[in-house]
Motif scaffolding. Structure first.
Motif, PDB file in Angstrom:
ATOM      1  N   VAL A 269      72.484  62.888  41.640  1.00 13.44           N
ATOM      2  CA  VAL A 269      72.721  63.843  42.717  1.00 13.44           C
ATOM      3  C   VAL A 269      74.036  64.578  42.504  1.00 13.44           C
ATOM      4  CG1 VAL A 269      73.144  64.050  45.193  1.00 13.44           C
ATOM      5  CG2 VAL A 269      71.315  62.570  44.368  1.00 13.44           C
ATOM      6  N   ARG A 270      75.054  63.838  42.065  1.00 16.29           N
ATOM      7  CA  ARG A 270      76.379  64.442  41.896  1.00 16.29           C
ATOM      8  C   ARG A 270      76.385  65.495  40.787  1.00 16.29           C
ATOM      9  NH1 ARG A 270      78.748  60.050  41.918  1.00 16.29           N
ATOM     10  NH2 ARG A 270      78.743  59.612  39.686  1.00 16.29           N
ATOM     11  N   ASN A 271      75.755  65.175  39.657  1.00 14.00           N
ATOM     12  CA  ASN A 271      75.745  66.092  38.518  1.00 14.00           C
ATOM     13  C   ASN A 271      74.547  67.041  38.516  1.00 14.00           C
ATOM     14  OD1 ASN A 271      78.059  64.783  37.620  1.00 14.00           O
ATOM     15  ND2 ASN A 271      76.875  63.321  36.383  1.00 14.00           N
ATOM     16  N   ARG A 272      73.559  66.764  39.401  1.00 13.97           N
ATOM     17  CA  ARG A 272      72.344  67.570  39.495  1.00 13.97           C
ATOM     18  C   ARG A 272      71.587  67.621  38.166  1.00 13.97           C
ATOM     19  NH1 ARG A 272      74.865  72.661  42.937  1.00 13.97           N
ATOM     20  NH2 ARG A 272      75.720  71.392  44.636  1.00 13.97           N
ATOM     21  N   THR A 273      71.639  66.529  37.450  1.00 15.43           N
ATOM     22  CA  THR A 273      70.911  66.393  36.186  1.00 15.43           C
ATOM     23  C   THR A 273      70.203  65.048  36.183  1.00 15.43           C
ATOM     24  OG1 THR A 273      72.872  65.466  35.094  1.00 15.43           O
ATOM     25  CG2 THR A 273      72.491  67.851  34.878  1.00 15.43           C
ATOM     26  N   PRO A 274      69.049  64.943  35.544  1.00 14.76           N
ATOM     27  CA  PRO A 274      68.327  63.670  35.521  1.00 14.76           C
ATOM     28  C   PRO A 274      69.101  62.585  34.765  1.00 14.76           C
ATOM     29  CG  PRO A 274      66.899  65.493  34.901  1.00 14.76           C
ATOM     30  CD  PRO A 274      68.290  66.021  34.892  1.00 14.76           C
ATOM     31  N   VAL A 275      68.881  61.360  35.160  1.00 15.36           N
ATOM     32  CA  VAL A 275      69.452  60.190  34.491  1.00 15.36           C
ATOM     33  C   VAL A 275      68.290  59.342  33.991  1.00 15.36           C
ATOM     34  CG1 VAL A 275      70.812  58.089  34.750  1.00 15.36           C
ATOM     35  CG2 VAL A 275      71.549  60.206  35.882  1.00 15.36           C
ATOM     36  N   PHE A 276      68.236  59.102  32.660  1.00 15.86           N
ATOM     37  CA  PHE A 276      67.168  58.321  32.048  1.00 15.86           C
ATOM     38  C   PHE A 276      67.755  57.024  31.503  1.00 15.86           C
ATOM     39  CE2 PHE A 276      65.946  62.791  31.631  1.00 15.86           C
ATOM     40  CZ  PHE A 276      64.697  62.778  32.238  1.00 15.86           C
ATOM     41  N   ILE A 277      67.122  55.923  31.834  1.00 15.99           N
ATOM     42  CA  ILE A 277      67.565  54.608  31.368  1.00 15.99           C
ATOM     43  C   ILE A 277      66.375  53.946  30.695  1.00 15.99           C
ATOM     44  CG2 ILE A 277      68.509  52.376  32.054  1.00 15.99           C
ATOM     45  CD1 ILE A 277      69.752  53.741  34.462  1.00 15.99           C
ATOM     46  N   ALA A 278      66.548  53.558  29.412  1.00 13.35           N
ATOM     47  CA  ALA A 278      65.426  53.087  28.602  1.00 13.35           C
ATOM     48  C   ALA A 278      65.173  51.593  28.713  1.00 13.35           C
ATOM     49  CB  ALA A 278      65.648  53.454  27.136  1.00 13.35           C
TER      50      ALA A 278
END
Length: 742
Positions: A269-278
């Motif tokens: 939300v803060r960076n407005r970019t998706p976060v992917f964790i594998a």
């Protein structure tokens, strides 16, 4: 040279006998006399391999070995196929024990490829030319391989085809690449179709609940998730809108809770970019403070997608997997695109819900919160907002307690379907209610309301029906200003439209005068007032709408013995259900029902009361019809003919010999053990009393009182403060008296 075919379809078994017959066509010169085969030195000098002695040049063998190329030599006349060890390995043949016939070779090919190879070889043999092909072959172990070959037909000294020599190399890697490319193309097509379907489904989602339902039911192509969560941001807190694949306690932990800064949701939300964790290990390493909750969910890979609309993060959605999952670029792009679609749909749905709540709240304020209870009557109301647009408009209803125990009914519709129309409706409703509560008669109430709306200078008009109900006798005085006529459900369960004299809509002509129409109700009968949204719509005209409404009103519910005693709330629900499920309805619906239960203390005398205007002679014919209907409903049809004749005489006498209106009243009194008694009264304001005459045979008048005296059980004339009252009575025995029609 023949072009190479595309890789054929799946493997099918082909019988060896069929392959043998196919290759036979490629040997047209096999029966010819044997002739010496020319030396193949020339072929070697052209780079073509041979199997005769040590004929392969030293410089060619290393090049062929380095490129994985094998050579073959097919003796066309004797149908003997020779191949070097490298070619045998490529073709899947045992070097020391393979059948060297062309039929055995064709039997190894894919059934769809063998005809292609056979045709090209036949053409090369016939034309003494070259051929090449791409084909699939099945090894003895069952593995599918792909092979390419290129060969040339050599002629003998007489110019006849003798041998085919050529190269062969493995193309299995190329086959796998093509298969993989086909799979990727199919997956891309599936993802493209998914995005289109998701966009359509989200575009059709109207409310926030609809968006949550669509998102949690989406079948992601190629990477089916094990868990989905959709949440919105409200004042720095997460509000869980929908979830699937998670336990309730796992989701409830985050619902309405502040967003922790060290959580991947907060970063997205803060960076407005998706976060992917594998993997779980990556999660624990990057976000150790949030790991305890994530570990308890049993998930191993996550995608946290921010929902950004108009440059502002309005929520987040979570896609999770049970196993470790390293998402590739295409998968990440797909999820990011999905997040954008959900964000736009959620923003639109939140705006819709806010507008709907505002409209619903405003409508609740404009309409009466409760309907007052009035002894002797039962009321029910319904309001249905339009199926599209801002769900607020100018339709309204009201029930007004009046002096003397009477009750006023109001149904109306202000022009327009917006907040402005709703504001005008609120002012008009209050004004009309005040005029009615002051005790003004119905015509005056409507005229004052019309002047009030005209003075507002809003460029809007309103249609309205106002009815005053005499609770003691069940008499209704109705006034109509451009609105719909009321519908009455009679005691026998039938329903019919009651014509009411109409005037111009309110606000058009401040000096408009409205006429009052009077009709009576029997105990248990119901008046139905509605706005045009119930009976008029696209594809349905007004007549069809009223027919449908009358059918709904007159129908009976299962298990209800008397339609007249059906609960009024159930009847209101049944009427409203005809339009409640219509998403294409363009107008609001206001519905008001009143059932006259009769006065407290028992059944009142059944009464019909009408005013006959001095110049309204046509009203006499209408009165006769109303009297016939009333007597039939009251259960005394035997009195119809006599009562109609005598009533006409009294009313005509009052109209002809006075210059004022006359008031007609008919009452039926039921007397225990003695039948019933009908009393008809005609009042006028003339002091001139009727005189009984004996007319001659040629006289055209003077027989009215003679008929009354001859047919009535009793009659008379009574003085009033101003004018007089003439009356007659008819009696009927108890044996022929029925109850009110039911």
């Amino acid at each position: 040279m023949a072009t190479e075919p595309e890789p054929p379809g799946p493997v099918r078994h082909i019988p060896p006998a069929q392959a043998t017959r196919s290759i036979a066509a490629a040997q047209p010169l096999r029966a010819a006399s044997g002739a010496a085969v020319g030396r193949i030195g020339t072929a070697v000098s052209r780079g073509l391999p041979t199997r005769t002695g040590d004929s392969t040049p030293d410089w060619l063998e290393p090049a062929m070995a380095a490129n994985g190329i094998g050579s073959f030599d097919w003796d066309i006349r004797h149908d003997v196929l020779e191949a070097d060890p490298r070619a045998c390995a490529i073709l899947g043949l045992a070097l020391d024990r393979y059948d060297r016939s062309s039929a055995a070779f064709l039997a190894m090919l894919h059934p769809e490829d063998a005809p292609v190879v056979r045709r090209r070889v036949e053409r090369a043999v016939t034309e003494l030319g070259q051929c090449g092909a791409y084909y699939r072959t099945v090894f003895p172990s069952g593995e599918l391989h792909a092979v390419r070959f290129r060969g040339r037909v050599l002629a003998d000294a007489f110019g006849r085809p003798s041998r085919m020599v050529g190269f062969v190399w493995d193309a299995t890697v190329e086959l796998h690449k093509r298969e993989r490319a086909g799979e990727l193309a199919a997956l891309r097509e599936e993802r493209s179709r998914f995005i289109k379907e998701a966009a359509r489904a989200l575009a059709e989602a109207v409310t926030v609940r609809d968006v949550a339902r669509v998102f949690t039911e989406l079948p992601l192509p190629g990477l089916p998730p094990d868990g989905l969560v959709l949440a919105s941001m409200e004042a720095g807190r997460l509000a869980i809108l929908g979830a699937s694949g998670y336990r309730d306690e796992d989701v409830a932990f985050y619902d309405r809770s502040p967003l922790a800064p060290a959580h991947p949701l907060a970063e997205a939300v803060r960076n407005r970019t998706p976060v992917f964790i594998a993997s779980g290990a990556e999660y624990q390493e990057r976000y150790p403070e949030a790991w305890d909750w994530a570990r308890g969910t049993g998930r191993s890979a996550w995608a946290f997608l921010p929902l950004v609309a108009s440059g502002r993060a309005i929520g987040v959605c979570v896609v999770s997997f049970d196993d470790d999952r390293e998402l590739d670029t295409d998968e990440r792009t797909l999820l990011s695109t999905l997040g954008g679609l959900v964000a736009q749909s959620l923003a639109r749905a939140r705006l819709h819900d806010a507008e709907h709540e505002l409209a619903a709240g405003l409508q609740r304020v404009m309409l009466p919160r409760t309907v007052p209870a009035v002894p002797g009557v039962t009321t029910a109301v319904r309001y249905l907002a339009a199926g599209s647009g801002l769900q607020i408009g100018g339709d309204w209803y009201d029930v007004v307690p009046l002096p003397g125990g009477h009750v006023g009914l109001v149904i109306g519709d202000v022009q327009g379907h917006d907040v402005h129309a709703a504001g005008i409706m609120g002012q008009l409703r209050i004004a009309l209610r005040a005029y009615a509560a002051e005790g003004h008669p119905p015509a005056a109430v409507m005229a004052r309301a019309s002047r009030f709306l005209a003075d507002l200078d809003t460029d809007h008009f309103a249609t309205c029906t106002y009815a005053e109900v005499n609770v003691d006798y069940g008499v209704v005085y109705a006034v109509r200003a451009g609105h719909l006529d009321p519908v009455v459900r009679r005691a026998d369960g039938s329903a019919a439209l009651v014509p009411v004299a109409g005037g111009l809509p309110l606000g058009i002509s401040p000096d408009e005068e409205y006429r009052v129409t009077r009709f009576s109700l029997d105990p248990g009968e119901t008046v139905v007032l509605c706005t045009d949204g119930l009976v008029e719509a696209r594809g349905m005209d007004l007549d069809t709408g009223f027919e449908r409404l009358c059918r709904a009103i007159s129908g009976r519910l299962p298990g209800v013995d008397e339609a007249a005693r059906e609960p009024l709330e159930d009847l209101a629900d049944r009427i409203a259900s005809q339009a409640a499920d219509s998403n294409e309805r363009e107008d609001d619906i206001a519905l008001l029902l009143l059932r006259w239960d009769g006065p407290a203390g028992g059944l009142a005398a059944q009464q019909l009361r009408r005013r006959i205007g001095q110049a309204d002679l046509a009203r006499i014919a209408e009165l006769r019809g109303e009297l016939r209907d009333a007597l039939r409903r009251w259960g005394v049809p035997d009195l119809i003919d006599t009562a109609e004749l005598l009533s006409s005489e009294l009313v005509t006498n009052a109209i002809r010999h006075t210059d004022r209106d006359a008031m007609f009243t008919a009452r039926l009194y039921r007397e225990p053990d003695s039948g019933a008694r009908l009393r008809v009264e005609v009042e006028d304001e003339s002091d001139l009393w009727p005189t009984r005459r004996t007319p001659g045979e040629q006289a055209s008048s003077g027989r009215g009182l003679m008929l009354v005296e001859a047919l009535a059980d009793g009659w008379g004339v009574e003085p009033r403060g101003s004018g007089k009252r003439m009356w007659f009575e008819l009696s009927v025995d108890a044996q022929v008296v029925g109850g009110p029609s039911a």
